[in-house]
Write an enzyme that holds these catalytic residues in place. Structure first.
Site, PDB file in Angstrom:
ATOM      1  N   ALA A   1       0.996  -1.339  -0.048  1.00 40.03           N
ATOM      2  CA  ALA A   1       0.206  -0.107   0.136  1.00 40.03           C
ATOM      3  C   ALA A   1       0.741   1.268  -0.055  1.00 40.03           C
ATOM      4  O   ALA A   1       1.666   1.120  -0.724  1.00 40.03           O
ATOM      5  CB  ALA A   1      -1.168  -0.270   1.203  1.00 40.03           C
ATOM      6  N   SER A   2       0.272   2.267   1.120  1.00 38.49           N
ATOM      7  CA  SER A   2       1.193   3.300   1.199  1.00 38.49           C
ATOM      8  C   SER A   2       2.724   3.344   1.674  1.00 38.49           C
ATOM      9  O   SER A   2       3.704   4.111   0.992  1.00 38.49           O
ATOM     10  CB  SER A   2       0.603   4.437   1.963  1.00 38.49           C
ATOM     11  OG  SER A   2      -0.243   4.947   1.799  1.00 38.49           O
ATOM     12  N   LEU A   3       3.439   2.344   1.779  1.00 41.21           N
ATOM     13  CA  LEU A   3       4.764   2.414   1.808  1.00 41.21           C
ATOM     14  C   LEU A   3       5.512   1.966   0.570  1.00 41.21           C
ATOM     15  O   LEU A   3       6.463   1.913   0.416  1.00 41.21           O
ATOM     16  CB  LEU A   3       4.505   0.959   2.557  1.00 41.21           C
ATOM     17  CG  LEU A   3       4.554   1.161   4.230  1.00 41.21           C
ATOM     18  CD1 LEU A   3       4.964  -0.952   4.489  1.00 41.21           C
ATOM     19  CD2 LEU A   3       5.578   1.811   5.091  1.00 41.21           C
ATOM     20  N   THR A   4       5.060   1.710  -0.328  1.00 38.44           N
ATOM     21  CA  THR A   4       5.272   1.625  -2.181  1.00 38.44           C
ATOM     22  C   THR A   4       6.156   3.104  -2.297  1.00 38.44           C
ATOM     23  O   THR A   4       6.864   3.565  -3.231  1.00 38.44           O
ATOM     24  CB  THR A   4       4.252   1.312  -2.859  1.00 38.44           C
ATOM     25  OG1 THR A   4       3.810   0.398  -2.605  1.00 38.44           O
ATOM     26  CG2 THR A   4       5.315   1.542  -4.375  1.00 38.44           C
TER      27      THR A   4
END
Length: 201
Positions: free
Chosen positions: A57-60
């Protein structure tokens, strides 16, 4: 180690998340590796396994875009002082820099529901950066902006002749031996992927 399992199980029971997989290693040796809860809850219940794959998710933003930006800077193909206009012609009237996109100080709004327009076909993917370029800026205040990282994908792809997903595979995943870290998972691995949402209803 039981404290880790007990804590994660308590959060699963409280409904914070449906499953977790964790691994603890010391001096290169795996001390504990456990899967808890259900990787899929609806329409059927599928238990998490040690090889369950989770969406980053947003860790991308940090683990993919951030790392690739660092590689481009390290290779001399980009600097944080570069203006976005030097890479994206839609921003020829803008002074936004790579640094401002990375630090969320570009003035861009936090987000827009671009995925809805993309799904409807009212905003072609090739025109996303042009759409963002026309948005009013809020000044140099810090606003966590997904749109800034959408532009950083375009910046990475302009500074490197590969699409971001291919660049990540070559520069990060393959280099580190990350066999289960990828974009667009192949069909044969989808049975191992944990569900990540119920939908945007």
């Amino acid at each position: 180690m039981n404290e880790i399992s007990t804590f994660l199980t308590s959060r699963i029971d409280a409904g914070d998340f449906p499953s977790a997989v964790y691994l603890v290693a010391e001096k290169g040796e795996v001390v504990r590796h456990e899967a808890l809860g259900f990787a899929v809850v609806e329409p059927e219940r599928i238990e998490a396994r040690l090889d369950t794959i989770y969406d980053l998710a947003s860790l991308t933003k940090v683990l993919v875009t951030g790392l690739l930006m660092a590689r481009l800077i390290e290779g001399g193909k980009l600097t944080i002082e570069d203006k976005v206009s030097g890479l994206l012609r839609e921003f020829d009237e803008s002074d936004i820099t790579v640094s401002e996109l990375v630090t969320h100080t570009s003035g861009l709004p936090a987000w827009r529901p671009l995925y809805l327009d993309l799904e409807r076909g009212t905003l072609p993917a090739a025109r996303v950066s042009a759409f963002i370029a026309k948005l009013p800026l809020a000044g140099s205040v810090v606003v966590y902006s997904d749109l800034g990282f959408v532009l950083l994908q375009n910046v990475v792809e302009k500074a490197c002749p590969k699409p971001l997903n291919e660049f990540f595979t070559a520069e990060v995943a393959d280099t580190l031996g990350l066999r289960d870290t990828f974009f667009n998972p192949p069909a044969e691995r989808r049975h191992r992927i944990a569900a990540s949402e119920k939908g945007n209803e």
